[in-house]
Each structure stands twice: as structure tokens, then as C-alpha cells.
Design a protein around this motif. Structure first.
Motif, PDB file in Angstrom:
ATOM      1  N   LEU A   1     -39.509 -50.060 -16.258  1.00 55.23           N
ATOM      2  CA  LEU A   1     -38.249 -50.292 -16.954  1.00 55.23           C
ATOM      3  C   LEU A   1     -38.062 -51.786 -17.162  1.00 55.23           C
ATOM      4  O   LEU A   1     -38.089 -52.563 -16.205  1.00 55.23           O
ATOM      5  CB  LEU A   1     -37.073 -49.736 -16.148  1.00 55.23           C
ATOM      6  N   TYR A   2     -37.877 -52.177 -18.430  1.00 56.17           N
ATOM      7  CA  TYR A   2     -37.595 -53.566 -18.784  1.00 56.17           C
ATOM      8  C   TYR A   2     -36.187 -53.652 -19.356  1.00 56.17           C
ATOM      9  O   TYR A   2     -35.760 -52.778 -20.120  1.00 56.17           O
ATOM     10  CB  TYR A   2     -38.571 -54.068 -19.850  1.00 56.17           C
ATOM     11  N   VAL A   3     -35.466 -54.708 -18.998  1.00 56.81           N
ATOM     12  CA  VAL A   3     -34.172 -55.004 -19.602  1.00 56.81           C
ATOM     13  C   VAL A   3     -34.233 -56.428 -20.131  1.00 56.81           C
ATOM     14  O   VAL A   3     -34.534 -57.367 -19.382  1.00 56.81           O
ATOM     15  CB  VAL A   3     -33.017 -54.854 -18.596  1.00 56.81           C
ATOM     16  N   ASP A   4     -33.992 -56.570 -21.431  1.00 63.14           N
ATOM     17  CA  ASP A   4     -34.096 -57.871 -22.103  1.00 63.14           C
ATOM     18  C   ASP A   4     -35.439 -58.541 -21.838  1.00 63.14           C
ATOM     19  O   ASP A   4     -35.534 -59.756 -21.622  1.00 63.14           O
ATOM     20  CB  ASP A   4     -32.949 -58.786 -21.660  1.00 63.14           C
ATOM     21  N   GLY A   5     -36.484 -57.731 -21.831  1.00 59.68           N
ATOM     22  CA  GLY A   5     -37.833 -58.250 -21.665  1.00 59.68           C
ATOM     23  C   GLY A   5     -38.250 -58.520 -20.239  1.00 59.68           C
ATOM     24  O   GLY A   5     -39.404 -58.905 -20.000  1.00 59.68           O
ATOM     25  N   ASN A   6     -37.350 -58.320 -19.281  1.00 55.52           N
ATOM     26  CA  ASN A   6     -37.655 -58.579 -17.870  1.00 55.52           C
ATOM     27  C   ASN A   6     -37.923 -57.266 -17.131  1.00 55.52           C
ATOM     28  O   ASN A   6     -37.129 -56.326 -17.218  1.00 55.52           O
ATOM     29  CB  ASN A   6     -36.490 -59.312 -17.202  1.00 55.52           C
ATOM     30  N   LEU A   7     -39.032 -57.215 -16.414  1.00 55.13           N
ATOM     31  CA  LEU A   7     -39.380 -56.016 -15.653  1.00 55.13           C
ATOM     32  C   LEU A   7     -38.400 -55.826 -14.501  1.00 55.13           C
ATOM     33  O   LEU A   7     -38.272 -56.690 -13.636  1.00 55.13           O
ATOM     34  CB  LEU A   7     -40.804 -56.129 -15.121  1.00 55.13           C
ATOM     35  N   LYS A   8     -37.708 -54.692 -14.494  1.00 55.33           N
ATOM     36  CA  LYS A   8     -36.725 -54.401 -13.442  1.00 55.33           C
ATOM     37  C   LYS A   8     -37.233 -53.389 -12.427  1.00 55.33           C
ATOM     38  O   LYS A   8     -36.926 -53.478 -11.247  1.00 55.33           O
ATOM     39  CB  LYS A   8     -35.420 -53.877 -14.070  1.00 55.33           C
ATOM     40  N   MET A   9     -37.988 -52.401 -12.899  1.00 58.34           N
ATOM     41  CA  MET A   9     -38.511 -51.392 -11.983  1.00 58.34           C
ATOM     42  C   MET A   9     -39.932 -51.016 -12.407  1.00 58.34           C
ATOM     43  O   MET A   9     -40.235 -50.941 -13.600  1.00 58.34           O
ATOM     44  CB  MET A   9     -37.619 -50.145 -11.952  1.00 58.34           C
ATOM     45  N   ASN A  10     -40.770 -50.792 -11.407  1.00 59.71           N
ATOM     46  CA  ASN A  10     -42.165 -50.412 -11.619  1.00 59.71           C
ATOM     47  C   ASN A  10     -42.476 -49.288 -10.644  1.00 59.71           C
ATOM     48  O   ASN A  10     -42.768 -49.527  -9.477  1.00 59.71           O
ATOM     49  CB  ASN A  10     -43.076 -51.613 -11.395  1.00 59.71           C
ATOM     50  N   GLU A  11     -42.377 -48.040 -11.109  1.00 59.56           N
ATOM     51  CA  GLU A  11     -42.411 -46.892 -10.211  1.00 59.56           C
ATOM     52  C   GLU A  11     -43.590 -45.973 -10.517  1.00 59.56           C
ATOM     53  O   GLU A  11     -44.150 -45.985 -11.608  1.00 59.56           O
ATOM     54  CB  GLU A  11     -41.093 -46.106 -10.312  1.00 59.56           C
TER      55      GLU A  11
ATOM     56  N   ASP B   1     -31.303 -54.975 -24.384  1.00 68.62           N
ATOM     57  CA  ASP B   1     -32.507 -54.345 -24.923  1.00 68.62           C
ATOM     58  C   ASP B   1     -33.233 -53.645 -23.775  1.00 68.62           C
ATOM     59  O   ASP B   1     -33.570 -54.272 -22.765  1.00 68.62           O
ATOM     60  CB  ASP B   1     -33.428 -55.391 -25.555  1.00 68.62           C
ATOM     61  N   VAL B   2     -33.444 -52.361 -23.938  1.00 76.53           N
ATOM     62  CA  VAL B   2     -34.080 -51.552 -22.889  1.00 76.53           C
ATOM     63  C   VAL B   2     -35.428 -51.055 -23.388  1.00 76.53           C
ATOM     64  O   VAL B   2     -35.563 -50.637 -24.544  1.00 76.53           O
ATOM     65  CB  VAL B   2     -33.184 -50.350 -22.501  1.00 76.53           C
ATOM     66  N   ARG B   3     -36.422 -51.115 -22.503  1.00 74.80           N
ATOM     67  CA  ARG B   3     -37.745 -50.581 -22.818  1.00 74.80           C
ATOM     68  C   ARG B   3     -38.252 -49.816 -21.597  1.00 74.80           C
ATOM     69  O   ARG B   3     -38.240 -50.348 -20.483  1.00 74.80           O
ATOM     70  CB  ARG B   3     -38.718 -51.704 -23.160  1.00 74.80           C
TER      71      ARG B   3
END
Length: 263
Positions: free
Chosen positions: A212-222, A200-202
Motif C-alpha cells: 500500500l502506497y499513499v502519495d508515493g510513500n510505501l505504508k504497508m508491505n504485507e 493518491d492511493v496505490r
């Protein structure tokens, strides 16, 4: 109201709690109110307006592949774009090939056979028809082969201007494409995307902040403090350049929500 609460606390609370100072009590009330405000903010975000529901409507995806004139002539085109010179070509419209299945419920299946060392599947929404500033782009994705690059363009203007999160070589990259110049690897994080697994991508875009979130986890904050692209549409771009892997990937229905804030 606060004074009445303090008075009641002195009257009814146990002696061991009466040791709380007025400051401590007020601080407790403040933290409580702050927590309520945070909950309200989250609720407001979760109930923001649904702008696009691809399960209900057919999006007007524009399709291109390696025969797209923008891809074939990208080097000479980029040089003209950098110099603000007009392109002296008429863009070529392409019918969606059998490589891409745009399913009625909003799902997308890509099954591109690699025949050369420069294979593309390029889908985007025309920014003249779909143009957003602050929005949350949500979907699911399942990669089914090790083609080189899977990227998600946002605030997409055209082939030469966009932001993107790019999945490549077990990492996620944040890039900018401005006037045909690629500013790659502005930031990156490790992320091995497994084959056959649905994610799941958001992507939340608000002002100059992109998350950018993947499976509800924040991966990148730019951030882009120069805020080159204030609004635009979205794009899906898949690429293989070594004639090794077919381009196989599936996408769940796209949902676009308006954003009034970002956490």
C-alpha cells in the motif's frame, strides 16, 4: 569485451586509476549492469498494461447499504459459511441511492446521511466479471467526515472472502476476511487521514505480496503465505456505527494496471 575495456583502461586512464584491480573493475561493470536492469524493470512496470481506465468506461459497480441482506444477517450467514453450508436466501439487488453519485468521468461522490447506528455504503465489482491476480489499483481519495471506517478490498470474492486495507482511528490496518471470519489487525501503521485532503492511493498485488502506497510513500508491505485468495476484484466499503457522522467521501477515477513484477 571486458578484457578490451581493462586493456584500454591501463592504456589511457591516469596512473592513480590504474591501481584498480581487475576484480574492482569487474565489480564496477557488474553494478552498472545491475543498475541498468533495475531501471528497465521499473520502466517495464510503469508501462504495464492498463486493464481498467474508469475515466473512459463506466464500471459496473454493485451498490449496497445497511439494508443489504448480507449485512442484516451477517452473523448467522457467517456461521453457515464457516461450516461450508449453503445460504438459504436469495441476495437482494439494490438500486444506487442518492447517497452515491457515480460520475461519468469515473469519480465517485458519497454523501450518506447517518440515520441509525449501523450505516453502510458498499460498492464492489463482481468477481465473475472483473477478476485479476497480479495488478496495481490506483486512485485518489478525499475523506470529508469522521465516519468510522474506510476500507479498500482487493482480490475480493464476496462479502465473506477478501483482503483489505482499512483506514480507521488514525491507523491503517491489513486484514483478511475468510469464510465470514474477520482476521483484523494482522498488521497496522499509524496514519492520520486528514479531512478535506486528497490522497493518491496505490495498492500493488503480486503473488502473495500486497503493498500500500499513499502519495508515493510505501505504508504497508504485507504477505499471505497461505495465499488464500489468488485472484478477485475490488471493493470500496464505508461504515459508521455510532450515529455520529455522516458518511462523506470522494474518490478519483479508478485505474487498474497489470503487474509483471513488484518492487
Amino acid at each position: 569485451m571486458i578484457k578490451e575495456l581493462i586493456s584500454l583502461s591501463k592504456k589511457f586512464l591516469p596512473n592513480r586509476l590504474k591501481k584498480y584491480t581487475k576484480f574492482t573493475f569487474l565489480r564496477t561493470i557488474y553494478n552498472f549492469k545491475k543498475g541498468i536492469m533495475r531501471i528497465k524493470s521499473n520502466i517495464k512496470k510503469e508501462t504495464s498494461e492498463l486493464l481498467i481506465d474508469a475515466e473512459s468506461i463506466n464500471l459496473n459497480w454493485i451498490f449496497h447499504d445497511e439494508d443489504w441482506i448480507r449485512v442484516i444477517n451477517r452473523k448467522q450467514h457467517r456461521e453457515k459459511v464457516r461450516q461450508d453450508l449453503p445460504l438459504d436466501v436469495i441476495d437482494n439487488w439494490q438500486e444506487v441511492t442518492e447517497e452515491v453519485n457515480l460520475i461519468d468521468n469515473g469519480e465517485i461522490e458519497v454523501n450518506g446521511e447517518t440515520k441509525t447506528n449501523d450505516e453502510w455504503v458498499y460498492l464492489y465489482l463482481d468477481s465473475n466479471d472483473y477478476n485479476w491476480r497480479n495488478f496495481s489499483w490506483q486512485f485518489s481519495v478525499c475523506r470529508e467526515s469522521f465516519f468510522r471506517e474506510l476500507q479498500f478490498g482487493f482480490r475480493y470474492k464476496d462479502f465473506y472472502n477478501r483482503y483489505r486495507f482499512r483506514f480507521e482511528n488514525n491507523r491503517i490496518f491489513f486484514d483478511e476476511v475468510r469464510k465470514g471470519t474477520f482476521y483484523n489487525n494482522i498488521a497496522s501503521v499509524k496514519f492520520p487521514m486528514e479531512l478535506g485532503v486528497w490522497y493518491d492511493v496505490r495498492i500493488d498485488i503480486f503473488g502473495n505480496n500486497f503493498k500500500l502506497y499513499v502519495d508515493g510513500n510505501l505504508k504497508m508491505n504485507e504477505y499471505d503465505f497461505k495465499n488464500y485468495f489468488e485472484e478477485g476484484s475490488i471493493a470500496l466499503i464505508l461504515w459508521e456505527d455510532k450515529e455520529m457522522y455522516d458518511i462523506k467521501c470522494k474518490f478519483g477515477p479508478m485505474h487498474i494496471y497489470s503487474l509483471e513484477s513488484i518492487n
